[in-house]
Design a protein around this motif. Structure first.
Motif, short mmCIF file in Angstrom:
data_model
loop_
_atom_site.label_atom_id
_atom_site.label_comp_id
_atom_site.label_asym_id
_atom_site.label_seq_id
_atom_site.Cartn_x
_atom_site.Cartn_y
_atom_site.Cartn_z
N TYR A 132 0.85 -1.19 0.00
CA TYR A 132 0.00 0.00 0.00
C TYR A 132 0.89 1.24 0.00
CZ TYR A 132 -3.67 -3.10 1.93
OH TYR A 132 -4.58 -4.12 2.16
N GLN A 171 0.50 5.26 1.49
CA GLN A 171 -0.34 6.06 2.36
C GLN A 171 0.02 7.52 2.20
OE1 GLN A 171 -0.01 5.24 6.60
NE2 GLN A 171 -2.06 6.05 6.96
N LEU A 210 -5.80 10.56 2.03
CA LEU A 210 -6.21 9.54 1.04
C LEU A 210 -6.27 8.14 1.64
CD1 LEU A 210 -4.18 10.71 -2.09
CD2 LEU A 210 -6.58 11.15 -1.55
N GLY A 211 -5.82 7.97 2.85
CA GLY A 211 -5.85 6.65 3.45
C GLY A 211 -4.80 5.73 2.85
N LEU A 212 -5.08 4.44 2.90
CA LEU A 212 -4.17 3.44 2.35
C LEU A 212 -4.72 2.99 0.99
CD1 LEU A 212 -4.32 2.91 5.66
CD2 LEU A 212 -2.77 1.08 5.04
N LEU A 230 -4.14 0.45 -2.30
CA LEU A 230 -3.49 -0.80 -2.67
C LEU A 230 -2.78 -0.66 -4.01
CD1 LEU A 230 -3.07 -3.81 -1.95
CD2 LEU A 230 -5.18 -4.28 -3.22
N LEU A 266 3.58 0.90 2.85
CA LEU A 266 3.30 -0.09 3.88
C LEU A 266 3.09 -1.46 3.25
CD1 LEU A 266 0.77 2.01 5.98
CD2 LEU A 266 2.91 1.10 6.86
#
Lengths: 111, 111
Positions: free
Chosen positions: A35, A37, A41-43, A45, A90
């Motif tokens: 991912y 980050q 925008l968050g995580l 994929l 991540l």
């Protein structure tokens, strides 16, 4: 104690360089994920793998590739790094459809 | 499609309650909840697999409404240690293993 490790916590690369980010898990998980980050925008994929040598694109695969030659290791490759790939990366792993275990992250800066 | 989380941020006094919502436009197989503290990796909180089923531990619980494709995370009698960013991750009926995360809810608990 379960563990997902990533090769670097911080990395600085120049535009155009080839970048390798490595992830290793010691839980014998078949599924592994990469991912990125970004704030607000968050995580998101990038790629995931459900078995050795198997991979599937996630939501933002452009500019990235992956390699999984061994079950415990999943590598993310930036073929030609660009400044818009500056981000926190991540790695995570899981078995089946259960909880994901995350690594500590690699903060990549591309200058 | 990325699930929508609300609110984007919330500030609480210690002991107060909070609800974080996660809404998807797609039919869901499961919803995951994770908490991330600053500078650390996301940590798994719980999975919701069945409609209406609540699962939780201590003073954090969650619900999952399959029909509405929504999940809510309930934090009761908040503690300082609850501070962090909360993410929901949704798994569609047709997307084994792959989670799509929301953009996160920042929670700050003050003494």
């Amino acid at each position: 104690d379960v563990k997902v490790t990533q090769s670097s916590r911080y990395l600085v690369k120049r535009t155009g360089e080839k970048v390798f980010l490595e992830c290793v898990q010691d839980m014998d998980h078949e599924n592994m994920f990469w991912y990125r980050q970004d704030p607000g925008l968050g995580l998101r994929l990038i790629y995931f793998s459900y078995d050795v040598k198997m991979k599937e694109k996630g939501d933002i695969p452009e500019g990235y590739s992956v390699s999984r030659e061994k079950k415990e290791r999943f590598s993310l490759i930036l073929e030609s790094a660009s400044t818009n790939q500056t981000s926190m990366y991540l790695c995570a792993s899981t078995t089946g459809r259960s909880e994901q275990y995350f690594g500590p992250g690699t903060r990549l800066t591309v200058t | 499609q990325q699930p929508v989380q609300s609110p984007q941020a919330v500030i609480l006094r210690e002991g107060e309650d909070a609800v974080i919502n996660c809404s998807s436009s797609k039919a869901l197989y499961s919803v995951h909840w994770y908490r991330q503290k600053h500078g650390e990796a996301p940590v798994f909180l719980m999975i919701l697999l069945k409609g209406g089923e609540q699962k939780g531990h201590e003073k954090i619980s969650a619900s999952f409404n399959e029909k509405k494709q929504q999940s809510s995370l309930y934090l009761t009698a908040s503690q300082l240690s609850y501070s962090g960013t909360y993410f929901c991750g949704t798994e569609g009926l047709d997307s084994s293993y792959k989670l799509i995360f929301g953009s996160g809810t920042r929670l700050l608990v003050r003494p």
